[in-house]
Design a protein around this motif. Structure first.
Motif, PDB file in Angstrom:
ATOM      1  N   THR A 269       0.935  -1.598   0.194  1.00  0.00           N
ATOM      2  CA  THR A 269      -0.156   0.074   0.096  1.00  0.00           C
ATOM      3  C   THR A 269       0.909   1.202  -0.005  1.00  0.00           C
ATOM      4  N   ARG A 270       0.411   2.372   0.677  1.00  0.00           N
ATOM      5  CA  ARG A 270       0.862   3.785  -0.045  1.00  0.00           C
ATOM      6  C   ARG A 270       1.978   3.798   1.371  1.00  0.00           C
ATOM      7  N   THR A 271       1.938   2.845   2.735  1.00  0.00           N
ATOM      8  CA  THR A 271       2.687   2.723   3.869  1.00  0.00           C
ATOM      9  C   THR A 271       3.799   2.066   4.068  1.00  0.00           C
ATOM     10  N   VAL A 272       4.672   2.592   3.608  1.00  0.00           N
ATOM     11  CA  VAL A 272       6.395   1.658   3.874  1.00  0.00           C
ATOM     12  C   VAL A 272       6.581   1.377   5.418  1.00  0.00           C
ATOM     13  N   ASP A 273       6.904   0.128   5.828  1.00  0.00           N
ATOM     14  CA  ASP A 273       7.741   0.517   7.074  1.00  0.00           C
ATOM     15  C   ASP A 273       9.624   0.444   7.148  1.00  0.00           C
ATOM     16  N   TYR A 274      10.327   0.644   7.900  1.00  0.00           N
ATOM     17  CA  TYR A 274      11.615   0.665   7.617  1.00  0.00           C
ATOM     18  C   TYR A 274      12.594   0.005   8.467  1.00  0.00           C
ATOM     19  N   ASP A 275      13.308  -0.787   8.230  1.00  0.00           N
ATOM     20  CA  ASP A 275      14.299  -1.500   8.611  1.00  0.00           C
ATOM     21  C   ASP A 275      15.085  -0.706  10.627  1.00  0.00           C
ATOM     22  N   ASN A 276      14.708   1.119  10.287  1.00  0.00           N
ATOM     23  CA  ASN A 276      14.985   1.601  11.483  1.00  0.00           C
ATOM     24  C   ASN A 276      13.844   1.373  12.716  1.00  0.00           C
ATOM     25  N   GLY A 277      12.650   0.451  12.191  1.00  0.00           N
ATOM     26  CA  GLY A 277      11.304   0.846  13.471  1.00  0.00           C
ATOM     27  C   GLY A 277      10.576   2.290  12.779  1.00  0.00           C
ATOM     28  N   THR A 278      10.789   3.237  11.935  1.00  0.00           N
ATOM     29  CA  THR A 278       9.671   3.501  11.582  1.00  0.00           C
ATOM     30  C   THR A 278       8.991   3.541   9.917  1.00  0.00           C
ATOM     31  N   THR A 279       7.796   4.285  10.149  1.00  0.00           N
ATOM     32  CA  THR A 279       7.113   4.003   8.807  1.00  0.00           C
ATOM     33  C   THR A 279       7.004   5.266   8.136  1.00  0.00           C
ATOM     34  N   GLU A 280       6.603   4.989   7.189  1.00  0.00           N
ATOM     35  CA  GLU A 280       5.983   6.452   6.160  1.00  0.00           C
ATOM     36  C   GLU A 280       4.747   6.199   5.165  1.00  0.00           C
ATOM     37  N   THR A 281       4.512   6.703   5.445  1.00  0.00           N
ATOM     38  CA  THR A 281       3.011   7.093   4.194  1.00  0.00           C
ATOM     39  C   THR A 281       3.064   8.026   3.023  1.00  0.00           C
ATOM     40  N   PHE A 282       3.727   7.402   2.061  1.00  0.00           N
ATOM     41  CA  PHE A 282       3.502   8.359   0.992  1.00  0.00           C
ATOM     42  C   PHE A 282       2.359   8.880   0.166  1.00  0.00           C
ATOM     43  N   LEU A 283       2.403   9.768  -0.795  1.00  0.00           N
ATOM     44  CA  LEU A 283       1.294  10.633  -1.454  1.00  0.00           C
ATOM     45  C   LEU A 283       1.002   9.367  -2.215  1.00  0.00           C
ATOM     46  N   ARG A 284       1.843   8.702  -2.616  1.00  0.00           N
ATOM     47  CA  ARG A 284       1.763   7.974  -4.309  1.00  0.00           C
ATOM     48  C   ARG A 284       2.810   7.305  -4.212  1.00  0.00           C
TER      49      ARG A 284
END
Length: 327
Positions: A269-284
């Motif tokens: 989906t537009r949400t990405v989990d990162y290997d440092n424990g953070t997440t980010e939701t992108f516009l696209r």
């Protein structure tokens, strides 16, 4: 003139696939999502002042070579229509970070590719490297080189009247290309072409009918061969497959004509989990590319991601040796 074929057999086996849910066309097999790992926060590819999109990667002499589309960020997301060009970046690590090396292809005045160079996909066919790319929405052509660093020779006219090419080079060096075609009813159909070699001629499959089941629509297919089948990951246009607009939908086909949905659960989906424990939701989050090894195991998912602030970049998620078809 394009010819029409109704089945694809050259170079691959075409035996019947596993049972599906008749109502949904969904398989009982696990999807690529089950093997996805958190994205590498400090990996991928970004360039200050540029929008990055449409990545694909090939390994040459131990170096991962990425070909991607870029354009100046000052023109915004819509700048691709006039300013998109093909660039090359490299890394010794599949997941990056990738470093810019050169501009490979730009639009050419007074040629078929006079508007842009976009949707770039790199493959190797025998001893030659081939970059498929589009100009306008329904004009796909290619450039070739004997070295990954060029020089590149372009053809003089498009070879496919469709966009978002996802080429697959088969063992006999024939070509299967899955594409998107927006028809007169504004339906984004999944269609395919075959050719005896990358030079063509390209033959449309099954009269150009939509190859996705249950009226599925798509953008941005990526394709790889594993488990004696074509494996496809697309952006789910109009949410037919996953219920989420432009989420990742996975399909497979044993013959290149009849496709089945692997799962209604989105691969991404537009949400990405990162290997440092953070997440980010992108516009696209679009333009998926699956990198697979010589065994057909998927090892990485590349996507083009537009954040809330700043230009788009390429994000890479490791995949834990996903092999399709395993229950």
């Amino acid at each position: 003139m394009l010819l029409v074929v109704s089945a694809i057999a050259a170079g691959f086996n075409g035996h019947a696939g596993p049972p599906t849910n008749a109502a949904s066309g969904e398989l009982a097999f696990k999807s690529l999502k089950t093997c996805l790992q958190p994205a590498v926060k400090n990996g991928g590819f970004h360039m200050d002042g540029y929008m990055l999109w449409c990545s694909s990667v090939i390994k040459v002499d131990g170096i991962y070579q990425m070909f991607a589309s870029r354009w100046p960020a000052r023109y915004g997301m819509g700048g691709w229509t006039q300013y998109s060009e093909c660039v090359r970046a490299t890394s010794t690590n599949l997941f990056g970070p990738y470093q810019f090396q050169e501009v490979v292809l730009q639009k050419r005045p007074d040629n078929w590719d006079k508007s842009r160079v976009h949707n770039v996909k790199i493959v190797k066919a025998g001893d030659e490297y081939v970059i498929y790319y589009i100009n306008t929405a329904n004009e796909t052509g290619y450039a070739t080189a004997h070295s990954i660093t060029g020089p590149w020779t372009r053809i003089d006219q498009p070879i496919i009247r469709a966009s978002n090419p996802a080429p697959l080079v088969r063992p006999d060096l024939s070509i299967y290309v899955f594409c998107r075609l927006r028809d007169s009813a504004n339906v984004n159909r999944g269609i395919a072409f075959t050719a005896p070699s990358y030079r063509g001629p390209y033959t449309i499959v099954d009269h150009g009918d939509n190859l996705l089941p249950n009226g599925g629509e798509l953008e941005d297919p990526t394709i790889w061969w594993a488990n004696d089948q074509y494996n496809l990951l697309v952006n789910d246009w109009n949410s037919h497959a996953t219920g989420i607009f432009k989420a990742g939908a996975q399909y497979y086909s044993k013959d290149g004509v009849h496709y089945n949905l692997v799962s209604r659960e989105p691969v991404f989906t537009r949400t990405v989990d990162y290997d440092n424990g953070t997440t980010e939701t992108f516009l696209r989050r679009e333009r998926p590319f699956v990198y697979a090894n010589e065994k057909g195991e998927a090892l990485a998912l590349f996507t083009a991601c537009l954040p809330t602030n700043g230009p788009s970049r390429i994000v890479v998620q490791p995949i834990n040796h996903y092999y399709p078809g395993n229950p």
